[in-house]
Design a protein around this motif. Structure first.
Motif, PDB file in Angstrom:
ATOM      1  N   UNK A 142       1.201  -1.188  -0.122  1.00  0.00           N
ATOM      2  CA  UNK A 142      -0.041  -0.086   0.254  1.00  0.00           C
ATOM      3  C   UNK A 142       0.919   1.062  -0.117  1.00  0.00           C
ATOM      4  N   UNK A 143       0.817   2.113  -0.393  1.00  0.00           N
ATOM      5  CA  UNK A 143       1.613   3.779  -0.773  1.00  0.00           C
ATOM      6  C   UNK A 143       0.857   4.400   0.466  1.00  0.00           C
ATOM      7  N   UNK A 144       1.873   4.980   0.491  1.00  0.00           N
ATOM      8  CA  UNK A 144       2.161   5.612   1.798  1.00  0.00           C
ATOM      9  C   UNK A 144       1.785   7.576   1.454  1.00  0.00           C
ATOM     10  N   UNK A 145       0.897   7.851   1.993  1.00  0.00           N
ATOM     11  CA  UNK A 145      -0.045   8.627   0.746  1.00  0.00           C
ATOM     12  C   UNK A 145       0.262   9.527   2.288  1.00  0.00           C
ATOM     13  N   UNK A 146       0.798  11.099   2.157  1.00  0.00           N
ATOM     14  CA  UNK A 146       1.002  12.208   3.336  1.00  0.00           C
ATOM     15  C   UNK A 146      -0.238  13.501   2.695  1.00  0.00           C
ATOM     16  N   UNK A 147      -0.664  14.104   3.759  1.00  0.00           N
ATOM     17  CA  UNK A 147      -1.023  15.837   3.684  1.00  0.00           C
ATOM     18  C   UNK A 147      -0.566  16.729   4.181  1.00  0.00           C
ATOM     19  N   UNK A 148       0.111  17.479   3.451  1.00  0.00           N
ATOM     20  CA  UNK A 148       0.879  18.617   4.105  1.00  0.00           C
ATOM     21  C   UNK A 148      -0.015  19.943   4.212  1.00  0.00           C
TER      22      UNK A 148
END
Length: 551
Positions: free
Chosen positions: A1-7
């Motif tokens: 599963x890809x790592x998703x970051x909300x900034x």
């Protein structure tokens, strides 16, 4: 599963980004995906942010883009792609939604944009394998493709509560909350005027959310509803709920239209405990031509009456905007004096920003606007007001913050204006000019320096009743707290014996503690009755009460 970051890159450290929290919660509630939030502010160095994101090692990073952080994010994105060439960079928010074709053409580092209301758009973007979700702008075979806008969410209750329980333990941050989305008004300078459809969370949902805030130790909750008091039955029910569940130590902030309060509402607001509610009221201008041009309608007599009624226990912020159509420098003085004489706790003097997508942005040529080409797109001049005059108002804004909004010169400021100037504006204009000529505008000042400069201003301009002025200045200075030092103009005259007796009569544990937390000073003028008489004032900094002792 890809790592998703909300900034979320905020304007100040104390702010919390509401948008990224809504997006995270909505995606996680409707999929198996997990999202990590990275939050900082524009005072952080770009290199540090790039380092932080690099260490997070995301596959996708999504930036929430606004007027205060767009240029900052553009710089970060350009550099980030150098150290993380394979990371997918996505931007969303109002600052990338207007003329997105041009933005994508100029920013090859950006892989996609998310346009419109974010929750459904980001969910579909992250879960659809072909990227062909509504609201998404993406690149394919060298082309920029957009599939159209995603319809807005009609039932807002499907959007989860944005905060984690552990976040609600933070007493230092400003929390944000919405009970509605959209705005029915058409103010020509405001992005909210684009979405005229007002949608509401259910009252049951709002009450449930507010109970969580009330049961936490947070100190300030700001409603981001563009105009909170649109529906009387609704807003009164929310306010009654807050009053029924009153908790000391928390303040609720609302943006309201004070023109539309009736007597029943005013009667209710008079019962609200002092400091529990805080209102922000957008006056902007009182000039009739200006109000027509910007599509606002202030009923000035009613507005003034309502503000005065609620000012007894509601903390008020009144807003003005400089640089609006038909408002010359001299006409703006009238708007300023009107607001000042209503005596809110804070006067927020803003400067017009020409936001892309608004009616005012389309009227640049009509009013001969010159403005800064980068965010925040602030106005330099128009056919009614020059750049030099707006600079003077910028200087005046600083004086307003020093000598009014700080509430540190509460009594002195009123005395100076009433006894030496025809209008409040004349005083702030005069002292701004004094600061400018002395070179004081270019440096920061400690608290005591502001008192010293005001004293020197008074003396050098030969203003009347200097001895009385000093008594007002002395009171405001001593009211702030136990003085670390006494300025030269403050000639202290203490009765030590009386001071010791007052300490013993108070609830201090010892005389030593009393001296650390109190002060006694003789005054030769009673600033509360405006009489020349000798009085002593006992400043109790522990209880924050000041007692007049006649002797």
């Amino acid at each position: 599963m890809s790592k998703i970051v909300l900034a979320g890159i905020n304007s100040q450290y104390v702010h919390l980004n509401l948008a990224v929290r809504y997006l995270k919660k909505y995606v996680e509630a409707n999929s198996d995906l997990k999202i990590e939030i990275y939050e900082t502010n524009i005072n952080n160095q770009v290199f540090n942010i790039i380092k932080d994101i690099y260490e997070l090692n995301p596959d996708k990073i999504i930036f929430s883009t606004y007027i205060w952080n767009k240029e900052y994010i553009v710089e970060i994105v350009k550099e980030l792609k150098k150290v993380l060439p394979n990371v997918e960079i996505i931007l969303g928010g109002p600052e990338v939604s207007y003329k997105w074709e041009k933005f994508m053409a100029n920013m090859p580092e950006v892989d996609a944009l998310l346009l419109g209301e974010g929750e459904k758009v980001i969910l579909n973007f992250l879960t659809k394998k072909d990227k062909k979700a509504l609201g998404v702008v993406y690149r394919e075979n060298g082309e920029i493709i957009f599939n159209g806008i995603e319809p807005i969410i009609e039932n807002l209750d499907i959007v989860p509560f944005p905060y984690e329980d552990w976040e609600l333990e933070d007493r230092t941050k400003i929390f944000y909350y919405e009970s509605s989305r959209g705005c029915p008004f058409s103010c020509s300078y405001c992005l909210s005027s684009i979405d005229k459809t007002v949608r509401y969370y259910s009252l049951d949902r709002v009450k449930k959310d507010l109970k969580r805030f009330l049961d936490s130790p947070i100190k300030l909750l700001k409603f981001v509803d563009r105009t909170f008091n649109l529906k009387k039955e609704r807003y009164m029910e929310i306010w009654k709920f807050l009053l029924e569940n009153y908790r000391e130590g928390i303040t609720f902030h609302f943006e309201i239209n004070a023109n539309i309060f009736d007597d029943e509402t005013l009667d209710f607001l008079e019962k609200v405990p002092k400091g529990y509610f805080q209102f922000e009221i957008g006056v902007q201008s009182i000039n009739p031509e200006t109000m027509v041009a910007i599509k606002r309608n202030n009923i000035l007599d009613k507005l003034a009456h309502n503000v005065r009624r609620i000012s007894r226990n509601i903390h008020l912020h009144l807003d003005l905007i400089a640089g609006l159509p038909y408002e010359t420098y001299d006409i703006f003085k009238g708007s300023f004096n009107y607001v000042y004489n209503l005596k809110p706790e804070m006067i927020q003097l803003g400067f017009l920003k020409l936001l892309k997508g608004t009616q005012m942005y389309d009227e640049v040529e009509k009013y001969q606007y010159k403005y800064y080409s980068k965010p925040p797109y602030e106005v330099f001049s128009n056919e009614f007001i020059s750049f030099g005059e707006l600079v003077k108002l910028k200087n005046l804004e600083k004086m307003l913050d020093y000598y009014y909004n700080s509430e540190k010169f509460r009594y002195t400021c009123d005395f100076v204006i009433k006894n030496n100037f025809d209008t409040p504006f004349a005083f702030f204009e005069k002292i701004a000019d004094y600061y400018d000529k002395k070179g004081y505008l270019k440096i920061s000042h400690k608290e005591v320096a502001l008192f010293n400069i005001l004293y020197n201003f008074y003396v050098e301009n030969n203003l009347k009743d200097l001895d009385i002025f000093v008594e007002f200045l002395k009171y405001d200075y001593l009211a702030l707290g136990k003085p670390g030092l006494y300025p030269e103009w403050l000639k202290s005259n203490k009765d030590s014996e009386l001071h010791n007796q007052l300490i013993k009569d108070s609830e201090f544990k010892s005389v030593r503690e009393g001296h650390k937390n109190s002060e006694l000073e003789e005054f030769k003028y009673n600033i509360f009755t405006n009489k020349r008489e000798n009085i002593n004032i006992f400043f109790n900094y522990k209880t924050k009460k000041h007692e007049i002792i006649f002797k």
